[in-house]
Structures are given as C-alpha cells and as structure tokens.
Design an enzyme around this catalytic site. Structure first.
Site, PDB file in Angstrom:
ATOM      1  N   GLY A 244      -0.143  -1.313 -31.322  1.00 22.71           N
ATOM      2  CA  GLY A 244      -0.091   0.009 -30.709  1.00 22.71           C
ATOM      3  C   GLY A 244       0.461   1.008 -31.703  1.00 22.71           C
ATOM      4  CE  LYS A 245      -2.389   6.687 -30.650  1.00 29.52           C
ATOM      5  NZ  LYS A 245      -2.732   7.937 -30.040  1.00 29.52           N
TER       6      LYS A 245
END
Ligand code: GLU
Length: 478
Positions: A244-245
């Site tokens: 994920g970011k």
C-alpha cells in the site's frame, strides 16, 4: 461480447499495488475483441482528490491501456463519472422501493451505535437487519436508503478464487444511498455494471467478503450476475501485508520518471501473479493479450520485487535496441542525460548510448554513467593508486606506463574501434602487463568512474583529442 471495466476512485495516484485491476480487464477485453470501460468512482466526496482523474488517465495512457468508453473518449453509456449519475441511481433505488426491497432509514447514527454496543455487550454479531425501523417513512433524497435483505445462503463461482459459498449471517441491510444523496460503492457499481453491460467484474479481493450482499442485490433487481473475478493482493516486499501507499508503494508514473519503460512495467505487473505455464518472462503487449487467461491468475498474493522489475527493464532496454535500433531507445531518453550532455550533438549522444545501453537498468542511470563522456572528470589519483590491480606498481611505473600508451595512441592513424583494439593488444605485448592492469589504468584515467564500456569503444567515442588530453593530464598529476 466481453465487456470489462476499470473503476478507480480518484483518491490519489495509481500505485503498483492497484494497477493490475486495470491490466487484466484490458488484456481480457483485447483478447476477445471486447470492450474496456473506464469509470471514475467519485461518489465518496470526502476522499476525492483534485487532479487524481488526470493521474489515472495519464497512467493508463503511459502503459498503453486504452479504453473504449469513458472519460475523454465518451461512449453510449455515459456519463462515466459516478458523481454525474445520481439520477440513474435514484431511479434504480426506486425500483427496489417499489418491490419492498429498500427502505428509508431515518435512524440517527447515535442510535445505530447504541445497537452496535448492545450487541457487543451480549457478544452477538451486530446485524442491522435485526433493528430495522418498524414504520419507515417514504424515501426522499436526504434520508439514507437501505437494502432490505432476505437472509439466505449463496453459492457462486469466482473465476480466480473458485467455488464459493456463504451463509445468511454475512448478509445485512446495507446502505444503498447515503444521506448526501450519493450512492454507496456497494450499490453504484451494481447499477453501473448493469447499465454498461459489463460481463466481467474484475477487482481486488477486498471486495470478496461483500460479494454475498452484492448477489442479494442482483437478485432483488432481477439482474443476471456478471462473472466475478477477485484479484489477489500484491504483497509488500516483506511480511504478509498488502502493498500500500504506506509501505512506500510508488505511483506507477514515478517509475516512468525514474527511467522505467512502459513495456517493462506492463510486462512485470502482468506477470506478477499470472503466468502462462511456460518459463517465458519477457512478453510484449501483444503476447500478453494472446496468452493471458483468467484461470492462470494465482489465487494467493504475489510479492512485489523491485529488483525483478529493474532486471526486466534492462532486458527491455536491450530488446528495443536489438529490434528497433539505438535511435528508438534514444527517442525515449530526453530527460535522463546529465546536464553537460546538452552542449553535445545528438549524434554524439546516440554514440554514447550505443556503447552503454546494455549496462542500463533504468534510463536514469545515464545521468551518472555517462557524465565523463560530456565533461572531463575530476582527476583523483587515489583512485588509481588504490586500485586493486594497480596498487603494487610504484607511481613512477604508472607514469611511464601512461606515457607509453600516450605515445602509441598519438601515432595511431585510424581512430576506430578495431584499430584501437589492435593498439591496445600491441601495448599489452610491449609492456608485458596483464589486461586487468593496463586496461584498469587507462579506464580510470579516462573516466574516473567505477566502470566504463569496453575500452576501445570508450576511446573511439571520446575521440583522439579528448583521450590524449585526459591521459596526459593524469600522467602529469601522478
Ligand atoms: N472504486 C473501487 C476502488 O477504487 C473499485 C472497485 C471495483 O473495481 O469495483 O477500489
């Protein structure tokens, strides 16, 4: 006809972890002469990010994933922004109200929290359907609208996950239309997929647990279920978390800016969690379209490995030169040269590229790897004296060796790669040095870089004047 869609929410950039939900629908649509739709799911106004739609379009365009209907290109099922489709959702909502399958829910959120608390205290699962208001008012936009579910079991087939089933305990009265009049994702995507004729709903596996609720809505609306395809997560490089970011998942286009080729990116991401059963690793887009199949998409998470991506990029860099010539690669290098390259001709830059490309992992390697072709490197005699092949030689010997090279090269009439190689071979014989010794000395004196392409090619590109000037300067300094 197969119709697929990519339905991102404009909440920021598209990162490595979620772009596969665009690639696989694209491949499936193209393989079957079908259609791919781009739909922007922008009903969550709180998460909306200005400019995110353009980032999404830019990413798809860069990867060569063109869409047949959607923003920019239009189409007969528009609008393709959910925020512009409010009336359509309300119309479909009214169908459910008319059949008694949806109800207005004026219950204030505090009351709902209370119900949840009660359940927690009694250690029973909280299901809103057990707290349905008894006499719901007539629905007006401004009041949440809920689905009235009929608890039962479902069976379905997921093209990647296989045969699935669920019991009544996972079904609840989910919200269809929020207080602000916008639909929830849960309702909007069903309406849109139906209106747009989507045959294959391909999306991240995070939606798998909600699927029974979607099946209940398809049923209540009398819709045929589309084929459901859950794509497993891409895992962060370590641990068991999805990429994920927060784990540093970069945006896809950041890789473009770092000198990764679109071909390599598409190749790498398509093969992350899919293979065609052979050992092949390098695929063109056309080969991906031909060979892709849903039944070979892995049903467990695939780990993201940047080293592999960069390896693949190196392969693609070479392939482009092999198949299309060095000019084709050059046309993509605009932003990647060191600043000093600007004062040299395009012809010279292409020459440099032609001898260095097979060492590049990304185009941005050009910045460091080619600097000495464009400006004289700073002389660092320590680099020569401490070199593992040269450190046994006294400085006087290094100097005389350099002078011998200078004399030989000064007298060389033809300055081309073959003549230079012959001169270097003569020098080896005449000086009685090992190639590692003699060539390291010349290489460092010319570049003061950790490595350079083959010496004869490097000297050929640098030219006679520059080569001799640099060797002389080092001979004086040592
Ligand atoms: N808008 C959803 C998201 O960005 C897409 C899910 C879907 O493809 O249906 O996660």
């Amino acid at each position: 006809m197969i119709v697929t869609r990519f339905a991102p929410s404009p909440t920021g950039y598209i990162h490595i972890g979620n772009v596969r939900s665009a690639i696989y629908p694209y491949l499936l649509a193209r393989q079957n002469d079908g259609k791919m739709i781009l739909r922007i799911e922008d009903t969550d106004r709180a998460r909306y990010v200005e400019g995110a739609t353009e980032l999404i379009e830019d990413t798809l365009e860069w990867l060569g994933l063109n869409w047949d209907e959607g923003p920019i290109v239009g189409g007969s099922h528009g609008p393709y922004f959910q925020s512009e489709r409010k009336e359509i959702y309300h119309e479909w909502a009214r169908k459910l109200i008319a059949t008694g399958r949806a109800y207005a829910d004026p219950t204030p959120p505090e009351k709902i929290d209370e119900y949840r608390k009660q359940c927690n205290e009694q250690k029973i699962p909280f299901l809103y359907r057990n707290f349905r208001p008894e006499n719901p008012p007539e629905w007006q936009p401004g009041t949440p609208l809920r689905f009235k579910v009929e608890p039962k079991s479902y069976q379905w087939h997921d093209e990647v996950m296989g045969d699935m089933h669920s019991g009544p305990e996972v079904l609840d009265d989910i919200i269809l239309i929020k207080k602000d009049g916008f639909p929830t994702y849960n309702f909007a995507h069903i309406v849109d997929d139906a209106e747009m004729g989507v045959t294959h709903v391909m999306r991240g596996v995070e939606y798998l647990s909600s699927t029974p609720n979607y099946l209940a809505i398809y049923e209540a609306l009398g819709l045929t279920r589309p084929k459901l395809v859950s794509l497993p997560h891409i895992l962060a490089p370590t641990g068991n978390k999805k990429l994920g970011k927060r784990d540093g998942a970069k945006s896809v286009t950041e890789y473009r800016d770092d000198g990764v080729l679109a071909e390599a990116m598409l190749n790498y991401l398509a093969c992350l969690g899919w293979n065609d059963g052979t050992e092949q690793e390098i695929y063109t887009k056309a080969e991906l379209i031909k060979n892709f199949s849903l039944d070979r998409v892995q049903n467990s998470g695939a780990r993201y490995d940047e080293t592999k991506l960069l390896w693949m990029n190196g392969q693609w860099i070479r392939r482009i030169v092999d198949e299309q010539g060095v000019e084709a690669l050059y046309s993509r290098t605009d932003n990647f040269w060191p600043a000093s390259a600007a004062s040299h001709s395009q012809e010279y830059r292409i020459k440099v590229l032609s001898i260095i490309y097979d060492r590049l992992k990304t185009l941005s390697d050009l910045r460091e790897m080619t600097a000495y072709f464009f400006s004289d490197p700073e002389i660092n005699t320590d680099m020569i004296i401490n070199n593992k092949f040269l450190k046994k030689m006294p400085e006087s010997e290094l100097e005389s060796l350099l002078k011998e090279c200078i004399a030989k090269l000064t007298n060389l009439n033809n300055w081309d790669a073959d003549s230079l190689q012959a001169a270097l071979n003569d020098l080896l014989a005449e000086t009685n040095k090992k190639p590692a010794e003699l060539f390291s000395l010349i290489r460092i004196a010319l570049s003061f870089a950790p490595f350079s392409p083959a010496l004869n090619l490097t000297m050929d590109v640098l030219g006679k004047d520059t080569t001799l000037a640099r060797l002389n300067a080092v001979a004086r300094a040592i």
